[in-house]
Scaffold this motif. Structure first.
Motif, PDB file in Angstrom:
ATOM      1  N   PHE A   1       0.844  -1.192   0.000  1.00 57.89           N
ATOM      2  CA  PHE A   1       0.000   0.000   0.000  1.00 57.89           C
ATOM      3  C   PHE A   1       0.879   1.241   0.000  1.00 57.89           C
ATOM      4  N   ILE A   2       0.537   2.209  -0.846  1.00 61.29           N
ATOM      5  CA  ILE A   2       1.216   3.500  -0.868  1.00 61.29           C
ATOM      6  C   ILE A   2       0.153   4.583  -0.710  1.00 61.29           C
ATOM      7  N   ALA A   3       0.346   5.446   0.280  1.00 57.67           N
ATOM      8  CA  ALA A   3      -0.580   6.544   0.533  1.00 57.67           C
ATOM      9  C   ALA A   3      -0.199   7.717  -0.378  1.00 57.67           C
ATOM     10  N   ALA A   4      -0.617   7.615  -1.623  1.00 58.66           N
ATOM     11  CA  ALA A   4      -0.362   8.647  -2.628  1.00 58.66           C
ATOM     12  C   ALA A   4      -1.367   8.454  -3.753  1.00 58.66           C
ATOM     13  N   ALA A   5      -1.575   9.495  -4.510  1.00 55.53           N
ATOM     14  CA  ALA A   5      -2.511   9.423  -5.633  1.00 55.53           C
ATOM     15  C   ALA A   5      -2.030   8.386  -6.646  1.00 55.53           C
ATOM     16  N   PRO A   6      -2.935   7.540  -7.139  1.00 56.65           N
ATOM     17  CA  PRO A   6      -2.540   6.519  -8.116  1.00 56.65           C
ATOM     18  C   PRO A   6      -1.806   7.097  -9.331  1.00 56.65           C
ATOM     19  N   GLU A   7      -2.189   8.278  -9.781  1.00 50.23           N
ATOM     20  CA  GLU A   7      -1.510   8.852 -10.950  1.00 50.23           C
ATOM     21  C   GLU A   7      -0.049   9.181 -10.653  1.00 50.23           C
ATOM     22  N   HIS A   8       0.278   9.525  -9.387  1.00 53.06           N
ATOM     23  CA  HIS A   8       1.673   9.788  -9.027  1.00 53.06           C
ATOM     24  C   HIS A   8       2.463   8.480  -8.940  1.00 53.06           C
ATOM     25  N   ILE A   9       1.831   7.455  -8.414  1.00 54.42           N
ATOM     26  CA  ILE A   9       2.478   6.141  -8.362  1.00 54.42           C
ATOM     27  C   ILE A   9       2.722   5.641  -9.788  1.00 54.42           C
ATOM     28  N   ALA A  10       1.698   5.767 -10.634  1.00 56.58           N
ATOM     29  CA  ALA A  10       1.819   5.318 -12.027  1.00 56.58           C
ATOM     30  C   ALA A  10       2.954   6.037 -12.736  1.00 56.58           C
ATOM     31  N   ALA A  11       3.071   7.342 -12.512  1.00 58.02           N
ATOM     32  CA  ALA A  11       4.146   8.112 -13.153  1.00 58.02           C
ATOM     33  C   ALA A  11       5.513   7.617 -12.700  1.00 58.02           C
TER      34      ALA A  11
END
Length: 134
Positions: free
Chosen positions: A11-21
């Motif tokens: 789990f990462i507490a960050a917006a999915p679009e930032h993780i995807a980038a």
């Protein structure tokens, strides 16, 4: 079933679009998996990415992002066969160690992204809305 088969999640507490980038940066792939070569089979944007994998392993890899609570679960999948090993010889390899090494590489990737995107965030606080710098 593949000889090298890894399935993991973080789990990462960050917006999915930032993780995807962060995951979609080809310059990081070589750092995370230095011996593998990748061909993008499907860039799914904020849902993740799928690759064909070659090198000492031949198969597929995927990072799937599942939006959850105030972040996303990063699912990591690797399904491969050792390259240059006859099918009747694969059983002679130390498959447990090979699988473990690839699982650890996946954890290093997700924990690196987690550290960067959650930096400065206090436990229980909402995620900071910022991408990883390029």
């Amino acid at each position: 079933m593949s000889s090298i088969q890894v399935s993991d999640q973080t789990f990462i507490a960050a917006a999915p679009e930032h993780i995807a980038a962060a995951v979609a940066r080809p310059d990081r792939w070589r750092a995370w998996w230095p011996d593998l070569a990748f061909t993008v089979r499907e860039d799914r944007g904020e849902k993740g990415i799928r690759w064909a994998v070659t090198g000492p392993l031949n198969g597929t890899m995927e990072v799937w992002l599942e939006e959850m609570l105030d972040g996303a679960i990063v699912h990591y999948f690797l399904h491969c066969e050792p390259t240059g090993v006859a099918p009747d010889r694969v059983g002679q390899l130390d498959l447990a160690t090979l699988n473990h090494e690839r699982r650890v590489a996946g954890k290093k990737m997700t924990f690196e992204i987690k550290r960067q995107l959650e930096a400065g965030r206090a436990a229980g606080e909402p995620p900071q809305d910022r991408p990883i710098g390029r």
